[in-house]
Design a protein around this motif. Sequence first.
Motif, short mmCIF file in Angstrom:
data_model
loop_
_atom_site.label_atom_id
_atom_site.label_comp_id
_atom_site.label_asym_id
_atom_site.label_seq_id
_atom_site.Cartn_x
_atom_site.Cartn_y
_atom_site.Cartn_z
N GLN A 145 10.87 0.41 -6.80
CA GLN A 145 9.65 1.01 -6.23
C GLN A 145 9.47 0.54 -4.78
O GLN A 145 8.37 0.19 -4.36
N GLU A 146 10.55 0.53 -4.01
CA GLU A 146 10.46 0.03 -2.63
C GLU A 146 9.47 0.85 -1.80
O GLU A 146 9.31 2.06 -1.99
N PHE A 147 8.82 0.16 -0.85
CA PHE A 147 7.84 0.82 0.01
C PHE A 147 7.68 0.00 1.28
O PHE A 147 7.62 -1.23 1.23
N GLN A 157 5.25 0.79 -16.64
CA GLN A 157 4.29 1.89 -16.68
C GLN A 157 4.17 2.50 -15.28
O GLN A 157 4.54 1.87 -14.28
N PRO A 158 3.64 3.71 -15.18
CA PRO A 158 3.57 4.39 -13.87
C PRO A 158 2.48 3.85 -12.97
O PRO A 158 1.51 4.55 -12.63
N VAL A 159 2.61 2.57 -12.60
CA VAL A 159 1.67 1.92 -11.67
C VAL A 159 2.50 1.40 -10.51
O VAL A 159 3.36 0.53 -10.70
N HIS A 160 2.27 1.92 -9.32
CA HIS A 160 3.13 1.62 -8.17
C HIS A 160 2.34 0.95 -7.05
O HIS A 160 1.19 1.30 -6.79
N LEU A 161 3.00 0.02 -6.38
CA LEU A 161 2.39 -0.74 -5.29
C LEU A 161 2.78 -0.14 -3.94
O LEU A 161 3.97 0.03 -3.64
N ILE A 162 1.78 0.17 -3.12
CA ILE A 162 2.02 0.60 -1.74
C ILE A 162 1.00 -0.11 -0.86
O ILE A 162 0.02 -0.67 -1.34
N GLY A 163 1.24 -0.11 0.45
CA GLY A 163 0.26 -0.76 1.31
C GLY A 163 0.68 -0.81 2.77
O GLY A 163 1.79 -0.44 3.13
N PHE A 164 -0.25 -1.27 3.59
CA PHE A 164 -0.04 -1.42 5.03
C PHE A 164 -0.27 -2.88 5.39
O PHE A 164 -1.35 -3.42 5.14
N PRO A 165 0.73 -3.56 5.95
CA PRO A 165 0.59 -5.00 6.19
C PRO A 165 -0.26 -5.37 7.38
O PRO A 165 -0.80 -6.47 7.45
N GLY A 166 -0.41 -4.46 8.35
CA GLY A 166 -1.06 -4.81 9.60
C GLY A 166 -2.55 -4.98 9.48
O GLY A 166 -3.21 -4.36 8.65
N CYS A 167 -3.12 -5.82 10.35
CA CYS A 167 -4.57 -6.02 10.38
C CYS A 167 -5.22 -5.10 11.40
O CYS A 167 -6.33 -4.63 11.20
N TYR A 168 -4.52 -4.82 12.50
CA TYR A 168 -5.10 -3.99 13.55
C TYR A 168 -4.96 -2.52 13.19
O TYR A 168 -3.99 -2.10 12.56
#
Length: 410
Positions: free
Chosen positions: A385-387, A49-60
Motif C-alpha cells: 500500500q505504498e504512498f 482489511q480494506p483500510v489504507h494509509l495516505i497522507g501529506f508529511p509537510g507542515c507548510y
Amino acid sequence: MNDRSSLPALAGYLRDDGRKGIRNVVVVIYTVECAHHVARLVVNTFHGQPVHLIGFPGCYPNDYADRMMKRLATHPNVGAALIVALGCESFNRRGLEETVAASGRPVHTITIQENRGTRTSVADGVEWVRWALESLAAQPRVPMRLDELVVATICGGSDSTSGITANPAVGVAFDRLVGAGATCIFEETGELVGCEFHMKRRAATPELGDAIVRCVDKAARYYTVLGHGSFAPGNADGGLTTQEEKSLGAYAKSGASPIAGILKPGDQPATGGLYLLDVVPDGEVRFGFPNISDNAEIVELLSCGAHITLFTTGRGSVVGSAIAPVIKVCANPATYERLAEDMDVNAGRILSGQASLQQVGDEIVDLVARVANGEETCSEALGHQEFILTYKQFDASGPAVPGCHPLKAA
C-alpha cells in the motif's frame, strides 16, 4: 478496434457524483508527519482489511498537496475517510473534511492535540474505522460499463527488454481499451523527451499538438537545470544506453490511439480516450526532482481518477499502491522467474516466442477486467500500500487541455 461485446460485464460501487469504484476502501489520512504514527497505528489494527494509509508529511501549506488530497479522498475507490491531524499544522483539515462530506462519503476528523494524545486518538480512530467498515460492507455493487473505467500506466525499473515486450504490450492493451470506450492515461513528460513530435502527430487538434511539445520542452528544461535526466544507474545496468532509447520504450506504452488531451495532477478526464499526464511542475525549478519515486507518479495518476495502474518493469519492482490496484507487467523473463510472486503478467514470453504482443496485450485487458471485478493483484495479495505525496506547483489548465475538468483551488 471497438470490441465492447468481447469484454466481461463489470460491477462497481456507485458514488454520489455518478462515478463508480472497483474497491471500497476506508482511507486514514494524516495531515502532517507528526500525525503519521497515530494514523499508522489505526491502520495496523485492520491488517488484511480494506483500510489504507495516505497522507501529506509537510507542515507548510501547498495548493498542490491540498488539491491532491481532496481528489484522493474522493477517489471512486474510496468509500469513507478518517482524517488524523496533529492540530497546529497548516494543512486545511477542515476544508478536506468538508470536501469529503460534500461527496456523500462518511468522514471523521481526530485532532490529536485536542483528543488527549496518542492512545485516546488511536482508540477513537479504531472505533470509527470499525463502524465505517461495517457501513461499507452493506453497500451493494451495481453494473458498471467499460467506458466508466480509468486505466493508467507507468514504467519503473526499465531495462533493455522493456521497450520491446511489456511497454508495447501495454500499448496494445491501451488501444483495445480506448476502442471499447475506456479512459487511459500515460505519463510522464520527463521520460518522453525526444518523442514530442511523435505525440504531436497523434494529437486530436493542432493546438493540443503544440501544447504537448511545450510540455516536453518544459520537462527537458527542468531536468537540464537539475543536471540529471530521467535515466537511472539501474537503467544502464539493465542495458539501456541513452535517454532517447528509454524514451522510445516509455512512449510505446501509449499505443497508437489519438491523444485526446493533456492532464495535470488532479484533472479529471471528461470523456473516454487517451490522455497524457504532465507531472513536471510549472514555473521556476524549485521543488527538486519532479517525482522522487514511482509511487509519487502512481499517486498523481490516482488523482486523475485511475481505478487501476499498469506498471511495466524490466529490472523488477515490488511496489503496489494505496487506494487502487497495481498490475505488474514484467518485461524480462529472467526477472519474472526471480520475482514471480510479485508479477501479474509475464511479457517476457514475447522474447522467447511463446506469445505475441497481441496475445499479451489481450491478456492484460482480460486481467484488467478481472481486477475491476474484484480479483486481487499480486501487490494487493502481498499487502503493498505504498504512498507518497510531496510539494509541487502547477498552473491552472488552459484551453489546450480539451475534455478535462481541472480542480479549482478551494
